[in-house]
Design a protein around this motif. Structure first.
Motif: not given
Lengths: 405, 227
Positions: B3, B32, B67, B86, B162-164, B190, B194-196
């Motif tokens: 990520v 991730d 990313a 993101t 967002p991914k993070l 989390n 599955r969000t970092t």
């Protein structure tokens, strides 16, 4: 967009007193702009109309050698058979009225008081004399009146005269001598311009001609047009040997110059007022930017771009301007409307005959001027807010968050 | 999957003639789904590292990839664009916009991402429900406790999916009970989404929630261990 305005509205609500005072400053600035514009407009229109109506008319036809400053009634400076010429001029389509007038200098005496005056011989029935028919006492003279005179209210007051009283009038004659006669005050008029009313008396033209020795002569033909902008066209149509024709712009060079420059004076005043108002708005929004550094940092951190931050502050300025300018317009309009009805009394300003002013100035606010000022005030407020908005938009999020901590 | 990735990142602050090296050649990869804690004493560089990962700041040297995208050459607006889709943030102070309600605060990232009214409403209510704040949706920050505000901030950080998510001392201004509630909430989200998460802290009670603990000292990573 609605969300920007929602946030802007709430942000303005955070410091209600400050928002109110800023909007009030803008309102007072706008109201002042409108009132000054209305005053200038009223003053210039009053000055122009009064001077044309009472003094010069739209066109004057004179003998080529006539000097209006000397008021000579010597035949060589006068027009012969003026009634005939006036009738021909009045027959022109563009002409509303044309009437001969004889001007002479003289002295009015009553009791122990004496005052130098201009004596004007007029055709009493002419519509050109309408400004003098506003009588506070008595009646206007008639063409066959051999003893009657009409005088202005300030002159009557200074000499202690009423309608029906007698006065002694001394005149400079066409042969260079003087003559005098007792007249009866038929009427006392007021034009609303003290400077004019205190220095002029009216006689029937035929009586003035006989009294001064200027038989069958007049100093000038006084012409009023249906539209004064046609003066040059009418002048071109009037020609003859030994005469001169002057338009209102030629006779009122000072007045037209002042009128032309009035827009520039007004623009300078507007600039000063708007600069002060804009400074208040910039100050308010700058305070708001510095107080909200943390929020700007947060909004930037979650992805708000610079132009969106600018939009947020512009929305605040827009609402502030909307409230301030709307309230100011209402105040300015109300003031202008009120003083447009009752006028602002200045009294005898002692203006020269080149530029007459009514004792009372009535404000006039044309719709286009009002709209122009509203849009200008609005645009300047928004433009002023660009500076604090740009400062906000250029804050680096990390610095904004750091400062906030 | 990576990520975030930092390679040889240095950050030097210059105030007048004085230079302060906040980070010194740090390399770090965040994968991730991790729940990573950055620990270390005050001044060790935790916050600076978070700010660089979050594209709030630019490194003096080295590269930051988010990313897969290298970020140090991006301008202010490009970084804002990258952040809004993101990266989510939870700050130490309760960083809500005071004039907006809890609902509107959570809605803000969705507005910035151009979501429709219906999409926003569904997402905001889901998130407020997830953080247990549905009943306080229309309260403004000053009507919420510190713990409640931080839960709303977590919901806002998650809003744009967002991914993070980066959290800087998220429990520092909370009492123990509220601090633990916020950490449990982040841990649960989390796992569920599955969000970092990467959070900076020096509170030992918080560190125990982390699946990976990265320790910094004097601007350098001195230990990187799974929790």
């Amino acid at each position: 967009m609605a969300n920007y305005f929602k946030m802007a509205y709430r942000n303005l609500g955070r410091h209600r007193r400050r928002t109110f005072l800023s909007a009030l400053a803008l309102a007072l600035g706008t109201a002042l702009l409108m009132f000054i514009a209305a005053f200038f407009q009223g003053e210039m229109r009053s000055s122009m109309e009064t001077t044309l109506r009472l003094n010069t008319g739209h066109i004057q036809v004179q003998d080529a050698d006539y000097d209006p400053d000397k008021l000579s009634v010597a035949w060589e400076y006068l027009l012969e058979n003026p009634e005939q010429a006036a009738a021909q001029i009045e027959a022109l389509d563009a002409v509303q009225v044309a009437t001969p007038r004889l001007l002479a200098s003289g002295i009015v005496s009553a009791g122990d008081e004496s005052v130098g005056v201009q004596i004007m011989g007029v055709v009493p029935d002419s519509a050109a004399n309408d400004p003098y028919r506003n009588l506070v006492a008595g009646n206007f003279i008639t063409a066959d009146d051999r003893e009657g005179i009409v005088i202005g209210a300030p002159l009557a007051k200074s000499l202690g005269l009423n309608a029906g009283d007698s006065l002694n009038l001394l005149i400079n004659t066409s042969e260079g001598g003087v003559d005098q006669q007792q007249f009866i005050v038929r009427g006392i008029f007021t034009t609303g311009t003290t400077a004019y009313d205190k220095g002029i008396v009216f006689l029937p033209l035929s009586k003035a001609q006989a009294f001064s020795g200027a038989t069958n002569h007049a100093s000038l033909i006084f012409v009023l047009l249906k539209d004064r902008e046609q003066a040059e066209d009418v002048k071109a149509a009037l020609h003859g040997e030994g005469i001169k024709v002057e338009t209102w712009t030629e006779m009122n060079e000072l007045l037209t110059l002042v009128n032309d420059f009035s827009d520039a004076y007004l623009a300078i005043i507007n600039l000063i007022i708007l600069s002060i108002t804009a400074t208040v708005i910039v100050n308010t929004l700058l305070m708001s930017v510095f107080e909200r550094t943390r929020e700007i940092g947060i909004l930037s951190a979650i992805g708000m771009k610079g132009r969106q931050v600018v939009a947020l502050f512009l929305a605040e300025a827009f609402l502030l301007a909307l409230a301030g300018v709307a309230a100011g317009s209402l105040m300015g309009w109300a003031c202008s409307a009120y003083f447009g009805k009752v006028g602002i009394y200045f009294g005898d300003l002692g203006m020269s005959s080149d530029m007459l002013l009514n004792d009372r100035i009535f404000t006039i606010l044309p719709l286009d001027s009002a709209l122009n000022l509203i849009v200008t005030a609005f645009v300047i407020t928004i433009a002023a807010s660009l500076y604090p908005a740009r400062i906000a938009s250029r804050m680096e999020p990390v610095e904004a968050l750091h400062k906030a901590q | 999957m990576e990520v975030a990735k930092l390679t040889g990142v240095t950050r030097v602050y210059k105030i007048g003639e004085v230079e302060t090296r906040a980070l010194n050649g740090v390399s770090l990869t965040i994968n991730d789904g991790e729940f990573t804690s950055l620990v270390g004493p005050s001044g060790s560089g935790k916050t600076t590292l978070l700010q660089l990962i979050g594209c709030l700041d630019k490194p003096s040297a080295g590269k930051v990839f988010i990313a897969g995208k290298e970020t140090s050459s991006l301008n202010r607006n490009q970084r804002a664009d990258l952040r809004k889709g993101t990266i989510g943030f939870v700050f130490q102070f309760f960083a809500l916009i005071p004039t907006l309600t809890a609902y509107e605060n959570v809605e803000m990232p969705l507005l910035l991402n151009g979501k429709s009214s219906a999409q926003r409403k569904e997402r905001v209510m889901d998130l407020l429900n997830a953080v247990g704040m549905t009943g306080r949706a229309h309260h403004r920050p000053d009507q919420l406790s510190g713990g409640q505000q931080q839960r709303v901030a977590v919901a806002r950080a998650l809003a744009a999916a967002p991914k993070l998510i980066l959290a800087d001392e998220p429990t520092a201004n909370l009492d123990t009970e509220n601090g633990e509630q916020v950490m449990e909430l982040m841990k649960r989200l989390n796992k569920e989404t599955r969000t970092t998460f990467v959070f900076a802290t020096h509170d030992p009670r918080v560190i125990r929630y982390a699946s990976r603990v990265v320790t910094l000292e004097d601007g350098a990573i001195v230990k990187d261990a799974n929790g």
